[in-house]
Design an enzyme around this catalytic site. Structure first.
Site, mmCIF file in Angstrom:
data_model
loop_
_atom_site.group_PDB
_atom_site.id
_atom_site.type_symbol
_atom_site.label_atom_id
_atom_site.label_comp_id
_atom_site.label_asym_id
_atom_site.label_seq_id
_atom_site.Cartn_x
_atom_site.Cartn_y
_atom_site.Cartn_z
ATOM 1 N N HIS A 1 -4.088 3.409 2.646
ATOM 2 C CA HIS A 1 -3.181 4.338 3.515
ATOM 3 C C HIS A 1 -3.547 5.656 3.265
ATOM 4 C CE1 HIS A 1 -0.117 0.950 3.790
ATOM 5 N NE2 HIS A 1 -0.395 0.621 2.374
ATOM 6 N N GLU B 1 -1.854 4.900 -1.524
ATOM 7 C CA GLU B 1 -1.796 5.961 -0.465
ATOM 8 C C GLU B 1 -2.573 7.053 -1.045
ATOM 9 O OE1 GLU B 1 -0.118 6.518 2.229
ATOM 10 O OE2 GLU B 1 1.537 5.146 2.257
ATOM 11 N N HIS C 1 -4.532 0.380 6.569
ATOM 12 C CA HIS C 1 -3.502 -0.033 7.024
ATOM 13 C C HIS C 1 -3.803 -0.205 8.582
ATOM 14 C CE1 HIS C 1 1.116 1.512 7.381
ATOM 15 N NE2 HIS C 1 0.951 -0.044 7.633
ATOM 16 N N ASP D 1 -4.316 4.861 9.694
ATOM 17 C CA ASP D 1 -4.635 5.186 8.582
ATOM 18 C C ASP D 1 -5.562 4.018 7.793
ATOM 19 O OD1 ASP D 1 -2.123 4.209 8.296
ATOM 20 O OD2 ASP D 1 -2.085 4.811 6.248
#
Length: 177
Positions: free
Chosen positions: A30, A112, A151, A161
């Site tokens: 992400h 992330e 994602h 993303d």
């Protein structure tokens, strides 16, 4: 608890038990920046721990109430923070499907990167992501290269993303080296 020893561990309330810890076979990449397109604040940490002040930025009024997390965040500097042990279910994927299976949070790990879809990620982030990925794949060998996705791959049309700026070839070459 499966923790990445090089990460700073952050207490996060936004996770729960997986239906089956032995079913982890997907890694989802992400990106996030808070405020949008800005880097270096502590607001990602505040968001994932439920402490984001809705009055700190106009955008936060729309997201401060959302209960979300990821297993790890990799900042522009390459620093890694872990919010959820890998064997637990982080709330990163939302409504998602991979190869016909719904609820990707149940069987995936979410990482992330501090960034945006259209701004290049840093060398430090690629190195940290490579290291974290190797750690994860040693513990969860069912995560093959074909089961490392963005994602956008599990929520097409809803999410974009890690974006066009993410260099998949560079990343896959590094984790195979």
């Amino acid at each position: 608890m499966v923790l990445y020893e090089k990460a700073k561990q952050i207490d996060c309330p936004h996770f729960d038990a997986r239906p089956d810890e032995s079913d982890i076979d997907l890694l989802v990449i992400h990106n996030i920046s808070l405020p949008p397109k800005q880097f270096g604040s502590s607001d990602i940490r505040k968001f994932f721990t439920g402490k984001l002040d809705p009055n700190a930025h106009p955008f936060y009024q729309h997201i401060a109430h959302i209960r979300v997390s990821a297993h790890c965040v990799i900042y522009r500097s390459g620093e890694v923070e872990q919010f959820v042990p890998f064997n637990q279910r982080a709330w990163h994927a939302g409504v998602s499907t991979f190869q016909g299976r719904h609820r990707c949070n149940d069987f995936s790990i979410g990482i992330e990167l501090e960034g945006t879809d259209d701004l290049a990620y840093t060398q430090e982030q690629y190195q940290a992501l490579t290291d974290v990925t190797r750690f994860i794949r040693q513990r969860y060998p069912r995560i093959s290269l074909g089961r490392i996705v963005g994602h956008n791959d599990i929520a097409p049309g809803r999410k974009s993303d890690p974006g066009v700026a993410f260099d998949w070839a560079r990343y896959r070459t590094a984790i195979n080296a």
